[in-house]
Design a protein around this motif. Structure first.
Motif, PDB file in Angstrom:
ATOM      1  N   THR A 156       0.780  -1.108  -0.088  1.00 11.59           N
ATOM      2  CA  THR A 156      -0.008  -0.110  -0.157  1.00 11.59           C
ATOM      3  C   THR A 156       0.824   1.142  -0.079  1.00 11.59           C
ATOM      4  OG1 THR A 156       0.006  -0.106   2.356  1.00 11.59           O
ATOM      5  CG2 THR A 156      -1.811  -1.062   1.304  1.00 11.59           C
ATOM      6  N   THR A 157       1.966   1.117   0.143  1.00 13.32           N
ATOM      7  CA  THR A 157       3.054   2.381   0.260  1.00 13.32           C
ATOM      8  C   THR A 157       4.161   2.468  -0.829  1.00 13.32           C
ATOM      9  OG1 THR A 157       4.399   1.200   1.807  1.00 13.32           O
ATOM     10  CG2 THR A 157       2.659   2.553   2.722  1.00 13.32           C
TER      11      THR A 157
ATOM     12  N   ALA B 245      -0.824   5.112  -8.554  1.00 15.49           N
ATOM     13  CA  ALA B 245      -2.044   5.195  -7.727  1.00 15.49           C
ATOM     14  C   ALA B 245      -2.945   4.024  -7.866  1.00 15.49           C
ATOM     15  CB  ALA B 245      -2.813   6.325  -8.547  1.00 15.49           C
TER      16      ALA B 245
ATOM     17  N   VAL C  75      -1.499   1.304  -5.643  1.00 16.28           N
ATOM     18  CA  VAL C  75      -1.872   1.810  -4.286  1.00 16.28           C
ATOM     19  C   VAL C  75      -3.205   1.651  -3.832  1.00 16.28           C
ATOM     20  CG1 VAL C  75      -1.826   3.403  -2.570  1.00 16.28           C
ATOM     21  CG2 VAL C  75       0.021   3.258  -3.831  1.00 16.28           C
ATOM     22  N   THR C  76      -4.248   1.718  -4.713  1.00 15.84           N
ATOM     23  CA  THR C  76      -5.512   1.636  -4.485  1.00 15.84           C
ATOM     24  C   THR C  76      -5.756   0.297  -4.443  1.00 15.84           C
ATOM     25  OG1 THR C  76      -6.003   3.987  -5.633  1.00 15.84           O
ATOM     26  CG2 THR C  76      -7.805   2.453  -5.315  1.00 15.84           C
TER      27      THR C  76
ATOM     28  N   SER D 193      -4.564  -1.169  -1.250  1.00 12.07           N
ATOM     29  CA  SER D 193      -5.423  -0.552   0.007  1.00 12.07           C
ATOM     30  C   SER D 193      -6.934  -1.244   0.261  1.00 12.07           C
ATOM     31  CB  SER D 193      -5.458   0.921  -0.211  1.00 12.07           C
ATOM     32  OG  SER D 193      -4.227   1.542  -0.043  1.00 12.07           O
TER      33      SER D 193
ATOM     34  N   LEU E 103      -3.164   4.731   4.265  1.00 16.33           N
ATOM     35  CA  LEU E 103      -4.205   5.658   3.993  1.00 16.33           C
ATOM     36  C   LEU E 103      -3.371   6.995   3.468  1.00 16.33           C
ATOM     37  CD1 LEU E 103      -7.085   6.950   3.814  1.00 16.33           C
ATOM     38  CD2 LEU E 103      -6.794   7.309   6.182  1.00 16.33           C
TER      39      LEU E 103
ATOM     40  N   GLN F 162      -2.179   6.420  -0.050  1.00 19.53           N
ATOM     41  CA  GLN F 162      -3.437   6.623  -0.950  1.00 19.53           C
ATOM     42  C   GLN F 162      -3.922   8.245  -1.281  1.00 19.53           C
ATOM     43  OE1 GLN F 162      -6.160   4.169  -2.376  1.00 19.53           O
ATOM     44  NE2 GLN F 162      -5.225   5.602  -3.718  1.00 19.53           N
TER      45      GLN F 162
ATOM     46  N   TYR G 296     -14.002   2.644  -2.986  1.00 13.72           N
ATOM     47  CA  TYR G 296     -14.237   2.917  -1.383  1.00 13.72           C
ATOM     48  C   TYR G 296     -15.552   3.216  -1.203  1.00 13.72           C
ATOM     49  CZ  TYR G 296      -9.267   3.174  -0.830  1.00 13.72           C
ATOM     50  OH  TYR G 296      -7.940   3.019  -0.737  1.00 13.72           O
TER      51      TYR G 296
ATOM     52  N   ALA H  99     -12.056   6.565   4.269  1.00  9.53           N
ATOM     53  CA  ALA H  99     -11.046   6.728   3.167  1.00  9.53           C
ATOM     54  C   ALA H  99     -11.620   7.321   1.899  1.00  9.53           C
ATOM     55  CB  ALA H  99     -10.721   5.232   2.864  1.00  9.53           C
TER      56      ALA H  99
ATOM     57  N   SER I 118     -10.097  10.558   0.191  1.00 13.35           N
ATOM     58  CA  SER I 118      -9.452  10.432  -0.936  1.00 13.35           C
ATOM     59  C   SER I 118     -10.217  11.510  -2.042  1.00 13.35           C
ATOM     60  CB  SER I 118      -9.932   8.965  -1.512  1.00 13.35           C
ATOM     61  OG  SER I 118      -9.293   7.953  -0.857  1.00 13.35           O
TER      62      SER I 118
END
Length: 403
Positions: free
Chosen positions: A69-70, A84, A87-88, A91, A106, A109, A132, A152, A156
């Motif tokens: 996620t990072t 992106a 990461v999404t 997550s 988070l 994100q 989300y 989130a 976001s």
């Protein structure tokens, strides 16, 4: 300001400096990855805090999810859409499958979506917020999941909106700067063209008169028998002064042409009244309308300044008629008298409210300046019965008329 607010502001400034640095995405990815790994390891055996995950979460899997996620942030500057999306996806897997979306994840994100909205595809940034919302609506009874998903989704969406807003403002500023640069360039181009035109007219009209003064002074000194020495000296001084003035004028004209960016070209004589027929023929061919030249009174030669002014007024009036009254017939009338040349130009177009607006207003301003330069008068406006009328009275110098 409180200590916590000062500390928060300091952290934000440092984060902004890191993000804007060349290695900002890599540094951010590594830092958030370490934080996510530590946070995931601490929560691995607790079922993500308050909720029980759907799948068993082991320590290696928790650390792996935190890194997934990072760490894709490292590619944010090179491949913002891929970073992106990665990461999404990670997550959403951590949130929906294990209730283990870490705070570092988070933050990653939000950074990814903000950057995508600011520098990448705005449509993709908006689409990445939708999952989300879908997760929040899948299981209404799972309060923990809904809270995490709604939080989130809201954050976001705010990150995407801020990124798009910054991008829109930057584009507006850049567009305004471009428009100003284009306007300044056009203005400078027009100014240079006008300076070059003035230089030509000064060279062909004023310089001619100064040359005549010099020649006549020298001729009078040499051809007048029995002239006293004092008179001859004064004539020599007049000739010398005229030649000096001519030299200085040519030097100044050279500076003016250089400033106007005018390359050396073969000089043509400035137009006069003998070229009016050619000007009217051109107006007929271009505009497709009738144009007549009416001359009355005893025709006599005029000075080049008067003839050039007359030609330019007729030229500008024909241009304005073609722009603002296309297809309208135009009458150009010259009335000669011993005291003045009366010029009258009328078209039979619609006429009303055209004298003070747009390009016609600027053209009339140029006409007035030219007429004032030779001591004349100009009137312009709607003509009685329709159409547009330009009238000018140009005084004729008796000495100049004899040349």
């Amino acid at each position: 300001m409180s200590d916590s607010a000062c500390m928060s502001e300091g952290i934000m400034r440092k984060a902004r400096r890191i993000a804007l640095s060349p290695d900002g995405p890599v540094v951010s990815a590594v830092a958030l990855g370490l934080l996510a790994a530590v946070e995931s390891a601490g929560r691995a055996g607790a079922g993500a805090g308050t909720g029980q995950p759907d799948l068993p979460l082991t320590l290696p899997l928790a650390i792996l999810l935190g890194l997934c996620t990072t760490l894709p942030l490292a590619l944010l500057r090179v491949h913002p859409a891929a970073a992106a999306t990665a990461v999404t996806a990670a997550s959403l897997l951590a949130l929906a499958g294990y209730r283990d979306l870490t705070l570092a994840g988070l933050v990653a994100q939000l950074l990814a979506l903000h950057h995508l909205g600011n520098r990448g595809s705005r449509r993709l940034a908006v689409l990445l917020v939708v999952p989300y919302v879908a997760v929040a609506l899948t299981d209404p009874d799972d309060t923990v999941l809904r809270v995490y998903a709604v939080t989130a989704a809201v954050l976001s969406a705010a990150a995407v909106a801020d990124g798009i807003g910054r991008r829109t403002r930057a584009e507006a500023v850049a567009r305004d700067a471009t428009e100003r640069a284009i306007a300044d360039t056009l203005l400078e181009h027009v100014a240079r063209g006008e300076r070059a035109r003035i230089a030509r007219e000064l060279h062909d009209v004023v310089a001619h008169h100064i040359s005549v003064i010099s020649v006549q002074a020298e001729t009078a000194r040499l051809t007048t028998p029995g002239m006293p020495e004092a008179g001859a000296k004064r004539l020599r001084d007049i000739g010398d002064t005229a030649r000096t003035a001519l030299t200085e004028m040519r030097r100044l004209l050279g500076v003016l042409r250089e400033d106007a960016g005018t390359p050396p070209v073969t000089r043509k004589p400035q137009p006069g009244l003998t070229q009016l027929n050619e000007l009217l023929d051109e107006a007929r061919e271009v505009g497709g309308a009738g144009a007549r030249l009416i001359v009355s009174g005893p025709v006599s030669p005029l000075g080049p300044g008067i003839e050039l002014t007359t030609y330019r007024i007729v030229q500008e009036a024909l241009t304005n008629a073609r722009r603002h009254a296309p297809g309208a017939a135009v009458d150009v009338e010259l009335r000669y008298s011993p005291q003045a040349l009366d010029l009258r130009i009328r078209d039979n177009g619609p006429g009303p409210d055209r004298s003070g607006s747009g390009a016609r207003g600027h053209g009339l301003l140029g006409m007035r300046e030219r007429v004032a330069a030779v001591g004349g008068e100009l009137r312009a406006g709607p003509a009685p019965g329709g159409g547009f009328l330009v009238e000018a009275r140009l005084p004729v110098d008796a000495k100049e008329a004899l040349r």
